[in-house]
Design a protein around this motif. Sequence first.
Motif, PDB file in Angstrom:
ATOM      1  N   GLN A  38       0.831  -1.194   0.000  1.00  0.00           N
ATOM      2  CA  GLN A  38       0.000   0.000   0.000  1.00  0.00           C
ATOM      3  C   GLN A  38       0.865   1.243   0.000  1.00  0.00           C
ATOM      4  OE1 GLN A  38      -2.695   0.254   3.356  1.00  0.00           O
ATOM      5  NE2 GLN A  38      -4.173   1.399   2.126  1.00  0.00           N
ATOM      6  N   LYS A  42      -3.790   5.271  -1.641  1.00  0.00           N
ATOM      7  CA  LYS A  42      -4.261   4.206  -2.526  1.00  0.00           C
ATOM      8  C   LYS A  42      -4.708   3.009  -1.713  1.00  0.00           C
ATOM      9  CE  LYS A  42      -1.741   5.260  -6.738  1.00  0.00           C
ATOM     10  NZ  LYS A  42      -0.917   4.691  -7.845  1.00  0.00           N
ATOM     11  N   GLU A  43      -5.506   2.172  -2.358  1.00  0.00           N
ATOM     12  CA  GLU A  43      -5.961   0.960  -1.696  1.00  0.00           C
ATOM     13  C   GLU A  43      -4.815  -0.055  -1.600  1.00  0.00           C
ATOM     14  OE1 GLU A  43     -10.700   0.984  -2.934  1.00  0.00           O
ATOM     15  OE2 GLU A  43      -9.408  -0.647  -3.583  1.00  0.00           O
ATOM     16  N   ARG A  44      -4.948  -0.921  -0.611  1.00  0.00           N
ATOM     17  CA  ARG A  44      -3.981  -1.994  -0.463  1.00  0.00           C
ATOM     18  C   ARG A  44      -4.149  -2.953  -1.650  1.00  0.00           C
ATOM     19  NH1 ARG A  44      -3.265  -4.082   5.602  1.00  0.00           N
ATOM     20  NH2 ARG A  44      -3.095  -1.798   5.760  1.00  0.00           N
ATOM     21  N   GLU A  45      -3.040  -3.329  -2.264  1.00  0.00           N
ATOM     22  CA  GLU A  45      -3.137  -4.165  -3.454  1.00  0.00           C
ATOM     23  C   GLU A  45      -2.399  -5.491  -3.271  1.00  0.00           C
ATOM     24  OE1 GLU A  45      -1.368  -2.449  -6.946  1.00  0.00           O
ATOM     25  OE2 GLU A  45       0.650  -2.466  -6.116  1.00  0.00           O
TER      26      GLU A  45
END
Length: 122
Positions: A38, A42-45
């Motif tokens: 992350q 931003k979103e955790r990917e």
Amino acid sequence: VQLQASGGGLVQTGGSLRLSCATSGFTFDDYAIGWFRQVPGKEREFVAAIAWSGGSTYYADSVKGRFTCSRDNARNTVYLQMNSLKPEDTAVYYCARHSGGSYYYTRSYDYWGPGTLVTVSS
């Protein structure tokens, strides 16, 4: 249940790092483990996951061919070997215990450890 990621740091573009995820408090070889990352805002990917046996691994397209996930069931530890690092790999990296469902979604994981920061300089 505890998971602890370590091994992050500062590395130049093209360099390598190996992250470790040490676990305790559950039967390690009953569970798949995933890696996510992350960046602020931003979103955790999803990055990678490894099945309980270590026989199957899964990777995000962005890291395929550069990152390798492995596990040592005797040490209750999962590793993420990261090679050919790029500035866009800069993020906080987390490991998590898979509880069911697709490996690619955060909702499929029930326990998370604190992250470790990886910074790749250009």
